[in-house]
Design a protein around this motif. Sequence first.
Motif, short mmCIF file in Angstrom:
data_model
loop_
_atom_site.label_atom_id
_atom_site.label_comp_id
_atom_site.label_asym_id
_atom_site.label_seq_id
_atom_site.Cartn_x
_atom_site.Cartn_y
_atom_site.Cartn_z
N LEU A 163 80.15 45.04 38.56
CA LEU A 163 79.43 46.29 38.33
C LEU A 163 78.25 46.02 37.40
O LEU A 163 78.44 45.67 36.22
CB LEU A 163 80.35 47.34 37.72
CG LEU A 163 81.21 48.16 38.71
CD1 LEU A 163 82.05 47.27 39.60
CD2 LEU A 163 82.07 49.16 37.97
N ALA A 164 77.05 46.17 37.93
CA ALA A 164 75.83 45.96 37.13
C ALA A 164 75.25 47.32 36.79
O ALA A 164 74.20 47.71 37.29
CB ALA A 164 74.84 45.10 37.90
N LEU A 165 75.94 48.05 35.94
CA LEU A 165 75.56 49.42 35.60
C LEU A 165 75.08 49.53 34.16
O LEU A 165 75.03 50.63 33.60
CB LEU A 165 76.77 50.35 35.82
CG LEU A 165 77.33 50.36 37.26
CD1 LEU A 165 78.61 51.19 37.32
CD2 LEU A 165 76.30 50.91 38.24
N GLN A 166 74.71 48.40 33.57
CA GLN A 166 74.35 48.39 32.16
C GLN A 166 73.04 49.11 31.87
O GLN A 166 72.77 49.47 30.71
CB GLN A 166 74.30 46.96 31.61
CG GLN A 166 73.25 46.06 32.22
CD GLN A 166 73.76 45.27 33.41
OE1 GLN A 166 74.46 45.82 34.25
NE2 GLN A 166 73.44 43.98 33.46
N ASP A 167 72.22 49.34 32.88
CA ASP A 167 70.94 50.03 32.66
C ASP A 167 71.09 51.55 32.64
O ASP A 167 70.15 52.26 32.30
CB ASP A 167 69.93 49.65 33.74
CG ASP A 167 69.56 48.17 33.69
OD1 ASP A 167 69.66 47.58 32.60
OD2 ASP A 167 69.18 47.61 34.74
N VAL A 168 72.26 52.04 33.03
CA VAL A 168 72.49 53.49 33.09
C VAL A 168 72.60 54.05 31.67
O VAL A 168 73.32 53.52 30.83
CB VAL A 168 73.77 53.82 33.88
CG1 VAL A 168 74.03 55.31 33.87
CG2 VAL A 168 73.66 53.31 35.31
N GLN A 169 71.89 55.14 31.42
CA GLN A 169 71.94 55.82 30.12
C GLN A 169 72.54 57.20 30.31
O GLN A 169 72.13 57.96 31.18
CB GLN A 169 70.52 55.94 29.53
CG GLN A 169 69.82 54.61 29.27
CD GLN A 169 70.54 53.78 28.21
OE1 GLN A 169 70.99 54.31 27.20
NE2 GLN A 169 70.65 52.48 28.46
N ILE A 170 73.53 57.53 29.46
CA ILE A 170 74.18 58.84 29.52
C ILE A 170 73.80 59.62 28.28
O ILE A 170 73.78 59.08 27.17
CB ILE A 170 75.72 58.67 29.59
CG1 ILE A 170 76.09 57.78 30.78
CG2 ILE A 170 76.39 60.02 29.72
CD1 ILE A 170 77.55 57.43 30.84
N LYS A 171 73.52 60.89 28.47
CA LYS A 171 73.08 61.73 27.35
C LYS A 171 74.09 61.70 26.20
O LYS A 171 75.26 62.00 26.38
CB LYS A 171 72.89 63.17 27.82
CG LYS A 171 71.69 63.40 28.69
CD LYS A 171 71.35 64.88 28.83
CE LYS A 171 72.45 65.64 29.52
NZ LYS A 171 72.04 67.05 29.78
N GLY A 172 73.59 61.31 25.02
CA GLY A 172 74.42 61.34 23.83
C GLY A 172 75.52 60.30 23.77
O GLY A 172 76.43 60.40 22.93
N ARG A 173 75.48 59.30 24.63
CA ARG A 173 76.54 58.29 24.68
C ARG A 173 75.96 56.89 24.58
O ARG A 173 74.88 56.61 25.11
CB ARG A 173 77.31 58.42 26.00
CG ARG A 173 78.05 59.74 26.14
CD ARG A 173 79.27 59.78 25.25
NE ARG A 173 80.00 61.02 25.35
CZ ARG A 173 81.25 61.19 24.96
NH1 ARG A 173 81.91 60.18 24.45
NH2 ARG A 173 81.83 62.35 25.05
N ASP A 174 76.71 56.01 23.90
CA ASP A 174 76.29 54.62 23.78
C ASP A 174 77.02 53.76 24.80
O ASP A 174 77.76 54.27 25.67
CB ASP A 174 76.51 54.11 22.36
CG ASP A 174 77.98 54.20 21.91
OD1 ASP A 174 78.86 54.47 22.77
OD2 ASP A 174 78.25 54.00 20.71
N ALA A 175 76.84 52.45 24.71
CA ALA A 175 77.45 51.54 25.68
C ALA A 175 78.97 51.59 25.62
O ALA A 175 79.66 51.49 26.65
CB ALA A 175 76.97 50.10 25.42
N TYR A 176 79.52 51.77 24.41
CA TYR A 176 80.98 51.87 24.27
C TYR A 176 81.51 53.07 25.05
O TYR A 176 82.44 52.95 25.85
CB TYR A 176 81.36 51.98 22.79
CG TYR A 176 82.83 52.26 22.57
CD1 TYR A 176 83.75 51.22 22.47
CD2 TYR A 176 83.31 53.56 22.48
CE1 TYR A 176 85.11 51.47 22.29
CE2 TYR A 176 84.65 53.83 22.31
CZ TYR A 176 85.54 52.79 22.21
OH TYR A 176 86.88 53.05 22.04
N ALA A 177 80.92 54.25 24.81
CA ALA A 177 81.40 55.47 25.46
C ALA A 177 81.22 55.41 26.97
O ALA A 177 82.08 55.84 27.74
CB ALA A 177 80.67 56.68 24.88
#
Length: 495
Positions: A110-124
């Motif tokens: 899964l190469a989803l590291q570029d996805v950004q979620i509102k108010g969430r960091d990589a851990y979340a």
Amino acid sequence: MEFVVKNTKAPAIKAATLVLPVGEDLVLGTTAQSVDAASAGAIATVLKRGDLQGKPGQTLLLQQLSGIKAERVLLVGTGKADELDNRQWRKVVTAVTGALKNLGGSDAALALQDVQIKGRDAYARTRILVEVLAGGQYVFDRFKSKKADARPLSRITLLSDKTEQAQVEQAANHAQAITTGMNFARDLGNLPPNVCHPSYIAEQARQLGKDFKGLKVEVLDEKKLRELGAGSFLAVSQGSDQPGCIVVMQYNGGKKGEQPYALVGKGITFDTGGISLKPGLGMDEMKYDMCGAASVLGTFRAALELQLPINLVGVLACAENMPSGGATRPGDIVTTLSGQTVEILNTDAEGRLVLCDALTYVERFKPRAVIDVATLTGACIVALGSQTSGLMSNDEELARQLLGAGQNADDRAWQLPLFDEYQEQLDSPFADIANIGGPKAGTITAACFLSRFTKAYAWAHLDIAGTAWISGGKEKGATGRPVPLLTQYLLDRVE
């Protein structure tokens, strides 16, 4: 399922399936661009044709692209970048889970590291990703003569940037433990009540103690509870041929002498309502009335998997609520373990009767905080539906901590008031307290009842009647909630 984290370039990863994100703007992120470049623009070509619009959860499978080592590429839509939140992210990952189930191959990257979620960091982001993927593999077919087909997918690689790799690894580790705990709770909830009775739950706790060092388990049987004076608990269990018990678990992973945190679970393994018999329609789902105890066991399982440096006490109040010649009647008055007397006006309000004695018993451990978890009131479903657990507390700091944990774990609760005015609804002319407070504010008055037994410590009550299981239809089954919330609360205490 095994999860591993790697800092590897996407075109070079060997896997049966490589998963890449595509937003609604169809602008590829850095990782997807590298795969597109390596495959001579193959991804850009299909996007120009309009084969994928990038809406949340849309998928498109591309076979054998030249220039990359993965056998196939799965494109998944992530929607509009400024609208991607927890809910949308779950939709995206659920779509990936469903697509991977229908593909061959034992692994995926899964190469989803570029996805950004509102108010969430990589851990979340990773916590939700792994919990959805691992939870999506859950199957309960123990009583099916034809078992589900074995799934080939057994290993998932999460590609990560070097700067986020430690966060992603920690999140994946936490998520796997939480999912294991959730699935443990789901199994217990989904078992039929002729198998999962109070003694069975006690045996599962004992087995947990054998599987993990540092967990001490004690079972208080009805004889011991009678000696202690737990008259309220026994008023519920006395109507059943299945003996009730209170299971006590102690895990000392923290410093010696440090005050423990305590989790108390309602474990009514089947609830007929007793003499105040429930309607027959849907009564089969009353096997889920032990999901509070199941979630406590699941949270302990997660904490033990992670070997959290914390001291924990778990108390499971396990009984079966049945009508019989020996069952408690409406109008009976019993004496609780605390010495307070209760007039039982409705035997279907039995959860609070077993919990009040468990909450009194836990006082002996001098807990730093106590959280009880119970499928307590149908009124909570009316108030909050099946999306959110109800929360009431005698300590605002504890309530704030639990609300924050639920928000961070994406397993939310909502606080309801616990004003003294509601206590008056529990007045009884014959005893210290009645076990019901009438039709108004049923969730709150149930918590008011419990609050009479929690004055010695900081306490919170989670009503999970709406969130512990899904009703009716093919999707019926236990959810494993609120294991994520409770585990996050413990993780926060460790940090």
